[in-house]
Scaffold this active site. Sequence first.
Site, PDB file in Angstrom:
ATOM      1  N   ASN A   9      71.566  45.379  65.636  1.00 58.01           N
ATOM      2  CA  ASN A   9      71.175  45.677  67.019  1.00 58.01           C
ATOM      3  C   ASN A   9      71.368  44.388  67.818  1.00 58.01           C
ATOM      4  OD1 ASN A   9      69.909  46.289  69.415  1.00 58.01           O
ATOM      5  ND2 ASN A   9      67.842  46.368  68.549  1.00 58.01           N
ATOM      6  N   TRP A  10      72.403  44.378  68.648  1.00 60.28           N
ATOM      7  CA  TRP A  10      72.699  43.147  69.402  1.00 60.28           C
ATOM      8  C   TRP A  10      71.836  42.995  70.645  1.00 60.28           C
ATOM      9  CZ3 TRP A  10      78.834  43.080  69.147  1.00 60.28           C
ATOM     10  CH2 TRP A  10      79.216  42.778  67.826  1.00 60.28           C
ATOM     11  N   LYS A  11      71.050  44.020  70.943  1.00 61.54           N
ATOM     12  CA  LYS A  11      70.165  43.975  72.128  1.00 61.54           C
ATOM     13  C   LYS A  11      70.976  43.607  73.370  1.00 61.54           C
ATOM     14  CE  LYS A  11      66.399  42.847  69.064  1.00 61.54           C
ATOM     15  NZ  LYS A  11      65.024  42.422  68.924  1.00 61.54           N
ATOM     16  N   HIS A  96      63.246  52.074  70.235  1.00 63.56           N
ATOM     17  CA  HIS A  96      63.011  50.693  69.797  1.00 63.56           C
ATOM     18  C   HIS A  96      61.719  50.198  70.450  1.00 63.56           C
ATOM     19  CE1 HIS A  96      63.477  46.387  69.275  1.00 63.56           C
ATOM     20  NE2 HIS A  96      64.330  46.657  68.301  1.00 63.56           N
ATOM     21  N   GLU A  98      60.996  47.585  71.881  1.00 60.77           N
ATOM     22  CA  GLU A  98      61.183  46.944  73.196  1.00 60.77           C
ATOM     23  C   GLU A  98      61.304  47.998  74.284  1.00 60.77           C
ATOM     24  OE1 GLU A  98      64.447  44.478  71.945  1.00 60.77           O
ATOM     25  OE2 GLU A  98      63.069  43.368  70.666  1.00 60.77           O
ATOM     26  N   GLU A 168      59.847  49.340  61.836  1.00 58.50           N
ATOM     27  CA  GLU A 168      59.926  47.979  62.355  1.00 58.50           C
ATOM     28  C   GLU A 168      58.533  47.537  62.795  1.00 58.50           C
ATOM     29  OE1 GLU A 168      64.176  47.025  63.715  1.00 58.50           O
ATOM     30  OE2 GLU A 168      63.144  47.892  65.420  1.00 58.50           O
ATOM     31  N   GLY A 174      61.853  39.600  65.746  1.00 61.31           N
ATOM     32  CA  GLY A 174      62.237  38.395  66.487  1.00 61.31           C
ATOM     33  C   GLY A 174      61.250  37.250  66.318  1.00 61.31           C
ATOM     34  N   SER A 214      63.032  40.717  61.402  1.00 64.60           N
ATOM     35  CA  SER A 214      63.434  39.425  60.838  1.00 64.60           C
ATOM     36  C   SER A 214      64.084  39.544  59.456  1.00 64.60           C
ATOM     37  CB  SER A 214      62.246  38.453  60.806  1.00 64.60           C
ATOM     38  OG  SER A 214      61.768  38.233  62.111  1.00 64.60           O
ATOM     39  N   GLY A 235      68.273  42.500  63.998  1.00 64.84           N
ATOM     40  CA  GLY A 235      68.483  41.977  65.343  1.00 64.84           C
ATOM     41  C   GLY A 235      69.195  40.634  65.274  1.00 64.84           C
ATOM     42  N   GLY A 236      68.402  39.557  65.342  1.00 62.25           N
ATOM     43  CA  GLY A 236      68.943  38.201  65.420  1.00 62.25           C
ATOM     44  C   GLY A 236      70.052  37.900  64.423  1.00 62.25           C
TER      45      GLY A 236
END
Length: 254
Positions: A9-11, A96, A98, A168, A174, A214, A235-236
């Site tokens: 997920n590159w957000k 998600h 967010e 999640e 993150g 993470s 993500g990251g």
Amino acid sequence: MRTFLIAGNWKMNAAPGEAKILAEEITGLWKGQTFTSEALLCPPFISIPAVAAAFQGTPFKVGAQNVHTENDGAYTGEISTSMLKDAGCEYVIVGHSERREYFHESDELVARKAKKVIDDRLKAIVCVGEVLSERKEGIHEDVVRRQVDAVLSHLGEDLSDNLVIAYEPVWAIGTGETATPEQAQEMHHFIRELIKGHWGEARSAKVRILYGGSMKPDNAGELLSQPDVDGGLIGGASLKAGSYSEILKISETV
Ligand code: PEP
């Protein structure tokens, strides 16, 4: 044998030019090699065509991070399932944390999005998970039960093949903090039992449950070794070709 889904997920990162480079770096690392896991990257909407083009002729798949519930019309700023399909997407992430937090997406809206995605022959990755205070209070299972039940009660069991759940824990997203493999397994098993309660054992065994929060090359092996962890939502670490690729490689050895 399980087929893992390793989803990035590159957000709100990677404009089309950067996304093209990153996608080409990832495919470049696998040139001439095959893998059995499913590899998926979800760039921002505007970068989907660039990534889809870079993935042409490779096993890598492209997905989206969100979608609207209507087909078309006066919904300024929104994107429909048919647009995503036309752009080459196979999966859509919905709910998600967010989006739940910053865009106030309710369980009901997330469930409607998941149904729309699956009705329109895309696959939905539905994110669920508790915040830190809920875990500290010991109500994490109640929260996840509410989120999962909302989705499952909107879907017929015939749609279960195209449903993926991503657990999640919000406190691990993150933050560099990861759920322990035991915490992840415990919740994944709990989610599997919830699915079983709705749709029976055979279907519950087929729904993939991803872990997100993470996940990195350092911890992916232990997390993916848990019996109810069927992949990762990353993500990251998916923003670097090397670390995403490393996690994909680890999934091939578990
Ligand atoms: C995510 O946003 O879905 C996620 C898991 O992020 P990270 O891997 O950076 O914690």
